[in-house]
Each structure stands twice: as structure tokens, then as C-alpha cells.
Design an enzyme around this catalytic site. Structure first.
Site: not given
Ligand code: C5P
Length: 294
Positions: A10, A141
Site C-alpha cells: 500500500k 489500514d
Molecule cells: O491501527 P494500526 O495498528 O495500524 O496503528 C498503529 C498505531 O499507529 C496506533 O496505535 C496509533 O498509535 C497510530 N495511528 C494513529 N492514527 C491512525 C493510524 C494509526 O495515531 N489513523
């Protein structure tokens, strides 16, 4: 029955932070595009749920995630089993071709491909919207990665609209073999002068590829680029090396880094840049691919 699904890389052509939720997650506006190839998830019938890692980055993934149950692929499988009230298992193989913690989807794309593959293997018949709701529990994502074609993504990743790219693009991905954790890059964003929420704005309509390329280059950015550079200065070298090639339409970092990309309308120019970088930077991870147009 054996089912294989690609978990493509991605790429965020741009990434704007437009706000923050009370739980700390960031509200984004980002144009997601996908390569044609990437990791590969293969599933076949089995009594239990098992996961086998293969491919060039299997060892790196095993090192950061030694317990299979902690791997997002098995988490996705367990969640789907639970949603479907199912007692069937599956033997899952993840061929890890993309570097880990590199800003190009990785785990999210693997989780999405697992949901797609097991939905077929177990003949659940869940629509993509239902899989997206399940996927959001695994990572912001994951829903977008189920679509594997260009999307304008907003919210934390739960709202998306299909976008058609104005032309075919070749893409050259480069990672300096440095892992970056997404939370630490967001942390650096808040600690830096880049901490500014951009106004929310819809994607304009584009007349032609030139119009699109110019807009993306001049009117959009990846606001996490500066913060990621503060943690991984090698990104400056990667961006500089990519910009130096003829025929480059756009050079930028993807997601929270450290992978950067160069877009080319001319596949020959992309091939030439790929060969030159293989020679000049043999220790970097390089991947030449095409974008799915949508
Ligand atoms: O959701 P994912 O596990 O991919 O996200 C990893 C970390 O990235 C989250 O715990 C958060 O700290 C940060 N994040 C965020 N805002 C988003 C996506 C991710 O702050 N939109």
C-alpha cells in the site's frame, strides 16, 4: 482446495493529518494506491489454525513476532472464525516479500488478504463491507487494504471512496532497511514543528495525468515525512537518490516510512532508475512494480 491472495504494498500518494480523536488516533486524509505484487497469503483446509512463514522477510517477522498467535494474520483468522461461529481451521502460509515496519501496509495488507482468502475457503459469503468492519478491529489500514485498488481514505481509515488513477504508473519502492514504528513517528509528529492539522479538503477532479501529477506534487504532502526523517535520517538519502532520475513524476515517503517511492508514467524510465539504484545502493531494498489503476 488451495486459495492464494496477493497482499500488495500500500502506498500513500499523500497523507494529511486533519484532526485527532479522543482515543489518540489521528484523523487522516490520504490517497491509497496499491502495487500489483507483494506478500502472498495461501490457505488450505486444516483441522486447526496454523501459520507458516516463508519468503525473504520471514526471519525478520519471526524475530519481532515470535509467537504465531501474536501475528496479525492469525489474529485475523481467529476474529473471522469467531464472527462466523465456525470450528473449521486452516493451514495458512504467509510469503513475506515486503520489508516489515516500512510504511507500505505490510501487516495490514496481510491481514486483509487473510480475511479475503478465508472468506472463500470457509465459504462464508461475507461482503467486503462486513470484512471491513472486522478488519478495522485489527488495524486502521486493514479495511482499505481489502480493496487493493485506489481509494481516498478518511477518518482513521474507515471511510473510503474509490478513485481512478488518470493513467498507468510504474513505481519504484526503496527502503534503506530501517524499521520505523508508526506510533513513534506520530510521537515525533507531535514533538515537531510539523504538528499542524491541515484543513479537510475533497480530492479535486483531474483533467488528465499531467493535471493529476502536478496537483499531487504541489498541493499535497506526507506530513509524516519530516517526523520520520528525525528518527531515520537515511530517508533524506533515499528521497535524494530517487529524485535524481529522469522521468520521475513524484518522489515521496509512504505512510509512516521509511519506504519512499518514485512514480513514473514511462516504464522504461522506471526500469532505468531501478537498474541505476541497484548499482549505486546495493544494500537498499528496491522493488519495481506497477500501480493498480482502479
Ligand atoms: O491501527 P494500526 O495498528 O495500524 O496503528 C498503529 C498505531 O499507529 C496506533 O496505535 C496509533 O498509535 C497510530 N495511528 C494513529 N492514527 C491512525 C493510524 C494509526 O495515531 N489513523
Amino acid at each position: 482446495m488451495v486459495i492464494s491472495k496477493t497482499a500488495p504494498a500500500k502506498i500513500n500518494l499523500f497523507l494529511h493529518v486533519v484532526g485527532r480523536r479522543e482515543d489518540g488516533y489521528h484523523l487522516l486524509e490520504s490517497l491509497f494506491v496499491f502495487t500489483e505484487t507483494g506478500d502472498v497469503i495461501t490457505v488450505s483446509p486444516h483441522e486447526n489454525l496454523t501459520l507458516t512463514l516463508a519468503g525473504p522477510y520471514a526471519a525478520a517477522l519471526g524475530a519481532v513476532c515470535p509467537e504465531a498467535e501474536q501475528n496479525i494474520v492469525l489474529k485475523a483468522a481467529v476474529l473471522l472464525q469467531r464472527e462466523a461461529n465456525l470450528f473449521q481451521g486452516a493451514a495458512i502460509t504467509l510469503e513475506k516479500n515486503l520489508p516489515i515496519a516500512s510504511g507500505i501496509g505490510g501487516g495490514s495488507a496481510d491481514a486483509a488478504a487473510t480475511l479475503l482468502a478465508l472468506n472463500e475457503l470457509w465459504q462464508l459469503g461475507f461482503g467486503i463491507e462486513k470484512l471491513a468492519v472486522i478488519g478495522l478491529q485489527l488495524g486502521a489500514d486493514v479495511p482499505a487494504c481489502l480493496y487493493q485498488s485506489p481509494l481516498m481514505v478518511s477518518g482513521i481509515g474507515e471511510h473510503f471512496e474509490p478513485v481512478k488513477l488518470p493513467g498507468p504508473y510504474s513505481v519504484l519502492l526503496v527502503n534503506p532497511h530501517k524499521e520505523l514504528s508508526t506510533p513513534s513517528v506520530f510521537g515525533a509528529f507531535h514533538a515537531s514543528k510539523d504538528e499542524c492539522f491541515l484543513p479537510s479538503a475533497p480530492l479535486p477532479a483531474f483533467r488528465d495525468p499531467l493535471d493529476f501529477n502536478t496537483w499531487v506534487r504541489e498541493e499535497s504532502q506526507n506530513v509524516l515525512e519530516g517526523p520520520a526523517i528525525s528518527l531515520c535520517p537515511e530517508i533524506i538519502d533515499v528521497l535524494g537518490a530517487l529524485k535524481s532520475h529522469e522521468g520521475v513524476e513524484l518522489v515521496r515517503m509512504s505512510g509512516s516510512g521509511a519506504t519512499c517511492f518514485a512514480l513514473f508514467s514511462d516504464p522504461h524510465a522506471a526500469g532505468k532508475a531501478h537498474r541505476a539504484l541497484q548499482q549505486s545502493n546495493p544494500h537498499w531494498w528496491l522493488k519495481l512494480d506497477k500501480l493498480v489503476a482502479g
